[in-house]
Design a protein around this motif. Sequence first.
Motif, PDB file in Angstrom:
ATOM      1  N   GLU A   1      33.908  42.483  30.471  1.00 26.90           N
ATOM      2  CA  GLU A   1      32.748  41.512  30.164  1.00 26.90           C
ATOM      3  C   GLU A   1      31.511  41.668  30.991  1.00 26.90           C
ATOM      4  OE1 GLU A   1      32.112  36.637  30.012  1.00 26.90           O
ATOM      5  OE2 GLU A   1      34.071  37.648  30.594  1.00 26.90           O
ATOM      6  N   VAL A   2      30.152  41.663  30.272  1.00 26.37           N
ATOM      7  CA  VAL A   2      28.978  41.901  31.028  1.00 26.37           C
ATOM      8  C   VAL A   2      28.094  40.791  30.797  1.00 26.37           C
ATOM      9  CG1 VAL A   2      26.958  43.571  31.293  1.00 26.37           C
ATOM     10  CG2 VAL A   2      29.280  44.491  30.703  1.00 26.37           C
ATOM     11  N   GLU A   3      27.731  40.122  31.922  1.00 21.69           N
ATOM     12  CA  GLU A   3      26.698  38.975  31.926  1.00 21.69           C
ATOM     13  C   GLU A   3      25.630  39.144  32.325  1.00 21.69           C
ATOM     14  OE1 GLU A   3      28.653  35.454  33.055  1.00 21.69           O
ATOM     15  OE2 GLU A   3      30.384  35.554  31.484  1.00 21.69           O
ATOM     16  N   LYS A   4      24.534  38.678  31.603  1.00 25.65           N
ATOM     17  CA  LYS A   4      23.118  38.960  32.451  1.00 25.65           C
ATOM     18  C   LYS A   4      22.591  37.457  32.445  1.00 25.65           C
ATOM     19  CE  LYS A   4      18.460  41.030  31.822  1.00 25.65           C
ATOM     20  NZ  LYS A   4      17.708  41.828  31.176  1.00 25.65           N
ATOM     21  N   THR A   5      22.369  36.940  33.778  1.00 21.86           N
ATOM     22  CA  THR A   5      21.840  35.615  33.972  1.00 21.86           C
ATOM     23  C   THR A   5      20.460  35.630  34.372  1.00 21.86           C
ATOM     24  OG1 THR A   5      22.798  35.845  36.176  1.00 21.86           O
ATOM     25  CG2 THR A   5      24.285  34.889  34.508  1.00 21.86           C
ATOM     26  N   GLY A   6      19.627  35.109  33.458  1.00 21.50           N
ATOM     27  CA  GLY A   6      18.169  34.834  33.808  1.00 21.50           C
ATOM     28  C   GLY A   6      17.658  36.012  34.248  1.00 21.50           C
ATOM     29  N   SER A   7      16.728  35.682  35.253  1.00 14.83           N
ATOM     30  CA  SER A   7      16.145  36.743  36.171  1.00 14.83           C
ATOM     31  C   SER A   7      16.799  37.337  37.247  1.00 14.83           C
ATOM     32  CB  SER A   7      14.783  36.157  36.560  1.00 14.83           C
ATOM     33  OG  SER A   7      15.103  35.060  37.570  1.00 14.83           O
ATOM     34  N   ALA A   8      18.033  37.346  37.208  1.00 13.51           N
ATOM     35  CA  ALA A   8      18.896  37.727  38.234  1.00 13.51           C
ATOM     36  C   ALA A   8      18.978  39.289  38.387  1.00 13.51           C
ATOM     37  CB  ALA A   8      20.341  37.534  38.303  1.00 13.51           C
ATOM     38  N   PRO A   9      18.573  39.970  39.658  1.00 14.80           N
ATOM     39  CA  PRO A   9      18.446  41.372  39.617  1.00 14.80           C
ATOM     40  C   PRO A   9      19.853  42.071  39.254  1.00 14.80           C
ATOM     41  CG  PRO A   9      18.703  40.179  41.779  1.00 14.80           C
ATOM     42  CD  PRO A   9      18.771  39.226  40.914  1.00 14.80           C
ATOM     43  N   TYR A  10      20.960  41.637  39.368  1.00 16.37           N
ATOM     44  CA  TYR A  10      22.198  42.125  39.068  1.00 16.37           C
ATOM     45  C   TYR A  10      22.981  41.527  37.904  1.00 16.37           C
ATOM     46  CZ  TYR A  10      21.383  44.439  43.648  1.00 16.37           C
ATOM     47  OH  TYR A  10      20.617  45.025  44.579  1.00 16.37           O
ATOM     48  N   LEU A  11      23.702  42.520  37.382  1.00 22.94           N
ATOM     49  CA  LEU A  11      24.542  42.068  36.269  1.00 22.94           C
ATOM     50  C   LEU A  11      25.982  41.433  36.872  1.00 22.94           C
ATOM     51  CD1 LEU A  11      24.351  44.960  33.805  1.00 22.94           C
ATOM     52  CD2 LEU A  11      23.025  42.730  33.478  1.00 22.94           C
ATOM     53  N   LYS A  12      26.686  40.694  36.315  1.00 25.40           N
ATOM     54  CA  LYS A  12      27.587  40.067  36.357  1.00 25.40           C
ATOM     55  C   LYS A  12      28.846  40.659  35.532  1.00 25.40           C
ATOM     56  CE  LYS A  12      29.889  35.759  37.630  1.00 25.40           C
ATOM     57  NZ  LYS A  12      30.009  36.013  39.116  1.00 25.40           N
ATOM     58  N   ILE A  13      29.691  41.489  36.298  1.00 20.52           N
ATOM     59  CA  ILE A  13      30.493  42.422  35.386  1.00 20.52           C
ATOM     60  C   ILE A  13      31.867  42.314  35.827  1.00 20.52           C
ATOM     61  CG2 ILE A  13      31.054  44.721  34.926  1.00 20.52           C
ATOM     62  CD1 ILE A  13      28.120  45.507  35.643  1.00 20.52           C
ATOM     63  N   PHE A  14      32.667  41.820  34.703  1.00 18.72           N
ATOM     64  CA  PHE A  14      34.045  41.743  34.973  1.00 18.72           C
ATOM     65  C   PHE A  14      34.939  42.871  34.687  1.00 18.72           C
ATOM     66  CE2 PHE A  14      32.119  37.593  34.508  1.00 18.72           C
ATOM     67  CZ  PHE A  14      32.423  36.985  35.427  1.00 18.72           C
ATOM     68  N   THR A  15      35.860  43.142  35.444  1.00 21.60           N
ATOM     69  CA  THR A  15      36.902  44.394  35.100  1.00 21.60           C
ATOM     70  C   THR A  15      38.458  44.027  35.071  1.00 21.60           C
ATOM     71  OG1 THR A  15      36.682  45.064  37.244  1.00 21.60           O
ATOM     72  CG2 THR A  15      34.906  45.799  36.085  1.00 21.60           C
ATOM     73  N   GLN A  16      38.925  44.964  34.389  1.00 20.77           N
ATOM     74  CA  GLN A  16      40.540  45.019  34.348  1.00 20.77           C
ATOM     75  C   GLN A  16      41.091  46.267  35.162  1.00 20.77           C
ATOM     76  OE1 GLN A  16      41.992  42.104  33.401  1.00 20.77           O
ATOM     77  NE2 GLN A  16      44.103  42.775  33.817  1.00 20.77           N
ATOM     78  N   PRO A  17      41.933  46.019  35.921  1.00 22.88           N
ATOM     79  CA  PRO A  17      42.571  47.250  36.527  1.00 22.88           C
ATOM     80  C   PRO A  17      43.190  48.039  35.767  1.00 22.88           C
ATOM     81  CG  PRO A  17      43.118  45.218  37.958  1.00 22.88           C
ATOM     82  CD  PRO A  17      42.251  44.612  36.580  1.00 22.88           C
ATOM     83  N   ILE A  18      43.383  49.339  35.823  1.00 27.60           N
ATOM     84  CA  ILE A  18      43.794  50.327  34.994  1.00 27.60           C
ATOM     85  C   ILE A  18      45.282  50.447  35.171  1.00 27.60           C
ATOM     86  CG2 ILE A  18      43.809  52.758  34.123  1.00 27.60           C
ATOM     87  CD1 ILE A  18      40.775  52.917  34.104  1.00 27.60           C
ATOM     88  N   SER A  19      45.511  50.795  36.547  1.00 29.33           N
ATOM     89  CA  SER A  19      46.855  50.751  37.119  1.00 29.33           C
ATOM     90  C   SER A  19      47.880  49.421  36.789  1.00 29.33           C
ATOM     91  CB  SER A  19      46.817  50.805  38.464  1.00 29.33           C
ATOM     92  OG  SER A  19      46.237  49.875  39.222  1.00 29.33           O
ATOM     93  N   GLU A  20      49.185  49.798  36.736  1.00 27.65           N
ATOM     94  CA  GLU A  20      49.956  48.666  36.266  1.00 27.65           C
ATOM     95  C   GLU A  20      50.507  48.088  37.697  1.00 27.65           C
ATOM     96  OE1 GLU A  20      52.854  50.384  33.716  1.00 27.65           O
ATOM     97  OE2 GLU A  20      51.557  50.299  31.853  1.00 27.65           O
ATOM     98  N   LEU A  21      49.540  47.040  38.187  1.00 23.76           N
ATOM     99  CA  LEU A  21      49.819  46.423  39.460  1.00 23.76           C
ATOM    100  C   LEU A  21      51.324  45.592  39.091  1.00 23.76           C
ATOM    101  CD1 LEU A  21      46.485  45.342  40.472  1.00 23.76           C
ATOM    102  CD2 LEU A  21      47.404  47.533  41.030  1.00 23.76           C
TER     103      LEU A  21
END
Length: 282
Positions: free
Chosen positions: A224-244
Amino acid sequence: MAFILAIVLLAADRYGEMVSELRGFLLAGLTPIEQVASIPKTFFKEFDRDIVDYDELKRQNQILKTEVLLLKAKQQQLINLKQEVARLESLLGTTGKIADHTVQIATVTQFSQNPISQFMTLNKGSKDGVSIQDTVIDANGVVGQIINVAPYSARVMLITDPDHHLPVRIQRTSQRGILKGSGYDSSELNFIPSNSNIKVGDIIETSGLGGVFPSGYPVATVTEVEKTGSAPYLKIFTQPISELNKAHKVLILKPEAISPQTLKTDLDYDLNSSLNQTETGD
């Protein structure tokens, strides 16, 4: 008198035919009686034989059930061994990507995944050459790094732990960032500018910066990629590839020590290469 009568009848039977005919008549009359009288005996023999056959069938059935149970148990062991071999082959298949690291296989003996602390314990320790900050991977990607070592065990901080920070880059664009664990079997990619070209599904891999994790190992997938207003950085959610949650066998990567002689040889080679390039340019 009975005795005398018996003697007379025996003599008559021996030397005359009248008593013989009488005896045949009596035997013919007694045959049905004997047959009827033998019915209980015949029935008892058949019943006893049926009981013996039934007991034998029960015994054989019990033996067969036991054999089936043992075969099923062996089949389960074979299935487990087959899966174990597949896991080991999958793990060993990753060693082709490992150049400057020694590798050893370890077994996960304990696993903890709560929002505060996420780790696993391995059955390898300092006696096996394991050190703090050694990298741990599975057949799919990075699992975490060694944070505590005992003689015969080691604790691995998972990449999803809230205290874990990992220098990474986006595989498609090579843009660098920091992957931080969020504590819920997921992680976040930080310090990616809002104008970056990042998409859901992009692979995040280790960048090699910091000298702890080797470069080029897959770590997570962007979900997931979120852009919040004028924030300088994106809010990015990730899922581990390894089977923890499923990892049973993992690999511990340890950087190979570089001897002074090897380092000197590499420096001489770089110096000679630079001099050759300079002469060619002149």
